[in-house]
Design an enzyme around this catalytic site. Structure first.
Site, PDB file in Angstrom:
ATOM      1  CB  CYS A  93      -1.835   7.007   1.804  1.00 24.18           C
ATOM      2  SG  CYS A  93      -2.986   6.161   2.863  1.00 24.18           S
ATOM      3  CD  GLU A 125      -2.144   1.946   1.687  1.00 23.07           C
ATOM      4  OE1 GLU A 125      -1.791   2.823   0.531  1.00 23.07           O
ATOM      5  OE2 GLU A 125      -2.545   2.257   2.642  1.00 23.07           O
TER       6      GLU A 125
HETATM    7  P1  NDP Z   1       9.705   4.656   3.416  1.00 21.24           P
HETATM    8  O1  NDP Z   1       9.059   3.913   3.074  1.00 21.24           O
HETATM    9  O2  NDP Z   1      10.626   5.318   3.755  1.00 21.24           O
HETATM   10  O3  NDP Z   1       9.230   3.787   5.541  1.00 21.24           O
HETATM   11  C1  NDP Z   1       8.376   3.371   5.617  1.00 21.24           C
HETATM   12  C2  NDP Z   1       8.576   1.601   5.982  1.00 21.24           C
HETATM   13  O4  NDP Z   1       9.738   0.882   5.764  1.00 21.24           O
HETATM   14  C3  NDP Z   1       9.557   1.675   7.654  1.00 21.24           C
HETATM   15  O5  NDP Z   1       8.829   0.822   9.091  1.00 21.24           O
HETATM   16  C4  NDP Z   1      10.654   2.243   7.409  1.00 21.24           C
HETATM   17  O6  NDP Z   1      11.589   2.066   8.219  1.00 21.24           O
HETATM   18  C5  NDP Z   1      10.952   0.780   6.543  1.00 21.24           C
HETATM   19  N1  NDP Z   1      11.667   0.839   5.092  1.00 21.24           N
HETATM   20  C6  NDP Z   1      12.571   1.805   4.683  1.00 21.24           C
HETATM   21  N2  NDP Z   1      13.137   1.431   3.859  1.00 21.24           N
HETATM   22  C7  NDP Z   1      13.115  -0.216   4.219  1.00 21.24           C
HETATM   23  C8  NDP Z   1      14.082  -1.160   3.185  1.00 21.24           C
HETATM   24  N3  NDP Z   1      14.753  -1.079   1.671  1.00 21.24           N
HETATM   25  N4  NDP Z   1      13.245  -2.662   3.319  1.00 21.24           N
HETATM   26  C9  NDP Z   1      11.970  -2.702   3.992  1.00 21.24           C
HETATM   27  N5  NDP Z   1      11.459  -2.234   5.028  1.00 21.24           N
HETATM   28  C10 NDP Z   1      12.025  -0.755   5.022  1.00 21.24           C
HETATM   29  O7  NDP Z   1       8.745   5.920   4.419  1.00 21.24           O
HETATM   30  P2  NDP Z   1       9.211   7.239   4.837  1.00 21.24           P
HETATM   31  O8  NDP Z   1       8.795   7.103   6.252  1.00 21.24           O
HETATM   32  O9  NDP Z   1      10.898   7.021   4.312  1.00 21.24           O
HETATM   33  O10 NDP Z   1       8.802   8.537   4.609  1.00 21.24           O
HETATM   34  C11 NDP Z   1       8.911   9.189   3.056  1.00 21.24           C
HETATM   35  C12 NDP Z   1       7.646   8.962   2.079  1.00 21.24           C
HETATM   36  O11 NDP Z   1       6.692   7.796   2.445  1.00 21.24           O
HETATM   37  C13 NDP Z   1       6.584  10.119   2.489  1.00 21.24           C
HETATM   38  O12 NDP Z   1       7.120  11.614   1.737  1.00 21.24           O
HETATM   39  C14 NDP Z   1       5.129   9.742   2.176  1.00 21.24           C
HETATM   40  O13 NDP Z   1       5.415  10.358   0.708  1.00 21.24           O
HETATM   41  C15 NDP Z   1       5.068   8.490   2.312  1.00 21.24           C
HETATM   42  N6  NDP Z   1       4.478   7.780   2.688  1.00 21.24           N
HETATM   43  C16 NDP Z   1       2.884   6.858   2.708  1.00 21.24           C
HETATM   44  C17 NDP Z   1       2.432   6.132   3.455  1.00 21.24           C
HETATM   45  C18 NDP Z   1       1.232   5.940   2.845  1.00 21.24           C
HETATM   46  O14 NDP Z   1       0.867   5.797   4.137  1.00 21.24           O
HETATM   47  N7  NDP Z   1       1.038   5.674   2.027  1.00 21.24           N
HETATM   48  C19 NDP Z   1       3.188   6.602   4.687  1.00 21.24           C
HETATM   49  C20 NDP Z   1       4.356   6.904   5.400  1.00 21.24           C
HETATM   50  C21 NDP Z   1       5.249   8.089   4.367  1.00 21.24           C
HETATM   51  P3  NDP Z   1      12.311   3.383   9.012  1.00 21.24           P
HETATM   52  O15 NDP Z   1      11.211   4.150   8.747  1.00 21.24           O
HETATM   53  O16 NDP Z   1      12.737   2.736  10.765  1.00 21.24           O
HETATM   54  O17 NDP Z   1      13.063   3.562   8.196  1.00 21.24           O
END
Ligand code: NDP
Length: 474
Positions: free
Chosen positions: A280, A246
């Protein structure tokens, strides 16, 4: 400062390494969680694997009963969990249109109870003199759940409860920005569930990546950015894991020219700004007809100026801070770019002078597709309002984006709205509302907003594999 352990195999686990969790309203830590490394992620997967045979063989009614008990535990710890959610995300306890930590808890509870009762019965596709053919649903094994920082508890529930309902065991890795409420929930859940059925590991992307590539993880359910979703898909390919992704959205709303601007503007404002735009399926681009453009912009700007921004623990606050410094920088960069691209900032436009990560609720007019603020997901309190002159043009502009999560059409003529809605390229389309998800209706993205759906029987099915059983009668 309170410290939260991880829970692995039913036991609290503390390590030498901790993550300080920042309260974004104050810009300083309020709690810490113990962190895993890749080796400890292995231990958690092994605990989930060991618990799988007994949990998957537990009678359906018993699994359902235990999940209802989790819902009751959330209920009885609501004030504590609400405060944790507010401290780690910044979202107000109540918030704009009641979309705050209270709603996050209420949603988590409602989804838990609803999902606990979704039936998982076999489907009979043939029963005649040749054969009886049944389609059964089997759990997949160990599910790794990776969750973001915007709705940490509710999204965890969206992942964990259907996974458990179907008979899988789970390792969850919350975002390192907001791991506290989830860690506490898993602690509460482990007083109810058998050891190893639900485990939590904290850590940075490396821990998520360790789960993604782990040979003994059968499925990844992920909510977060499209960029990370693609990395997860790539990491999961070696073992052909099942995926539900998602991902980001850049949801368009199209306002047809028959609306009452003053009546509709507060709903549009709520759809774009609840949780500070960090959802989102928030409304992220708004297309308004020429004939109503100035009036709508003026009304939205007035609402933005009147919204009360502050610490989410204080009464009467509509919008809290942006959840983290990096996201605040993204929002600010988009505002700067919007100004340079010729956008008119009608309200807000800059961060507030504060230790916290506050940004003024911002309305931008005068931009269209091709500018960063319209094309990219802002994930923050800044909304571009785009002018259109005919509906076909509005539909083309709305679809002109790699994302396809949600969309909406606003009109007093529901037949006209439906005709437009059906032409939008998105997984869910709403008429006269936006982003309103519910536990019985599937929700997921098309195009680059994701793979698969969550919620209801369609969402539950994603945590199972099909086994077809044919009994020959000849
Ligand atoms: P990320 O997609 O980077 O993080 C979401 C989760 O994935 C966190 O638990 C993160 O861990 C983990 N993660 C990060 N890199 C990896 C990897 N290579 N393999 C497995 N897990 C990983 O989102 P961000 O927090 O960096 O947000 C960035 C952008 O994402 C925002 O600007 C927004 O546009 C979007 N976003 C969208 C969401 C939605 O609901 N659709 C929710 C949040 C963000 P950790 O945080 O510990 O690094």
């Amino acid at each position: 400062m309170k410290s939260y352990p991880m829970i692995i195999g039913g036991k609290a686990v503390e390590t030498g390494s901790t993550i300080a969790v920042i309260n974004p309203a104050l810009g300083e830590p309020f709690a810490q969680v113990h962190a895993a490394d890749a080796a400890l992620a292995d231990v958690a997967v092994a605990a989930a694997r060991a618990a799988f045979p007994a949990w998957s063989a537990t009678p359906d009614a018993e699994r359902s009963r235990l999940l209802h008990a989790l819902g009751s535990a959330l209920d009885s710890h609501t004030p504590e969990l609400m405060e944790l959610v507010t401290c780690e995300t910044g979202k107000p306890l109540r918030g704009l249109n009641d979309v705050g930590a209270g709603m996050e808890l209420a949603g988590a509870i409602a989804w838990t109870h609803f999902t606990a009762d979704i039936p998982l019965e076999p489907e009979l596709v043939q029963d005649d003199e040749q054969a009886r053919v049944e389609v059964h649903r089997k759990p997949l094994g160990v599910v790794a759940s990776i969750t973001p920082w915007n709705w940490p508890l509710m999204i965890s529930i969206w992942h964990v409860i259907p996974a458990l309902r179907a008979g899988n065991t789970v390792v969850i890795k919350p975002s390192e920005y907001s791991p506290v409420a989830v860690s506490r929930f898993v602690e509460l859940a482990n007083a109810i569930l058998p050891p190893g059925v639900l485990n939590v590991v904290n850590g940075a992307a490396t821990v998520g990546a360790a789960l993604t590539g782990h040979p003994d993880v059968n499925k990844i359910v992920f909510t977060g950015s499209t960029r990370t979703g693609k990395q997860i898909m790539s990491g999961a390919s070696a073992t052909l894991k099942r995926l539900t992704l998602e991902l980001g959205g850049n949801d368009a709303g199209i306002v047809l020219p028959d609306v009452d601007v003053k009546a509709v503007a507060p709903k549009l404002f709520g759809a774009g700004f609840h949780n500070n735009g960090q959802t989102c399926a928030c409304l992220k681009r708004l297309y308004v007809h020429d004939s109503q453009y100035e009036a709508m912009c003026e009304e939205l700007a007035r609402l933005a100026r009147n919204a009360k921004v502050g610490n989410g623990l204080d009464a009467g606050v509509d919008l809290g801070p942006v959840q983290n410094r990096a996201q605040l920088d993204i929002v600010n960069a988009l505002a700067v770019d919007a100004r340079e691209a010729g956008g008119h900032i009608l309200a807000g436009g800059k961060p507030l002078e504060s230790k916290g990560f506050f940004f003024e609720p911002t309305i931008v007019a005068g931009l269209t597709n091709g500018s960063r603020l319209v094309d990219e997901e802002q994930f923050g309190p800044i909304l571009p309002v785009v002018r259109y002159s005919d509906v076909d043009e509005a539909i083309r502009l709305a679809n002109d984006n790699p994302n396809g999560l949600g969309g909406s059409v606003w009109s007093t003529d529901s037949a006209a709205a439906l005709a437009v809605a059906r032409r939008l390229e998105c997984g869910t389309v709403w008429i006269n509302e936006h982003g309103a998800v519910q536990p019985n209706a599937p929700f997921g993205g098309v195009k680059q907003s994701g793979i698969g759906v969550e919620f209801g029987k369609h969402g539950l099915a994603e945590f199972t594999s099909i086994q077809t059983v044919k009994i020959s009668k000849s």
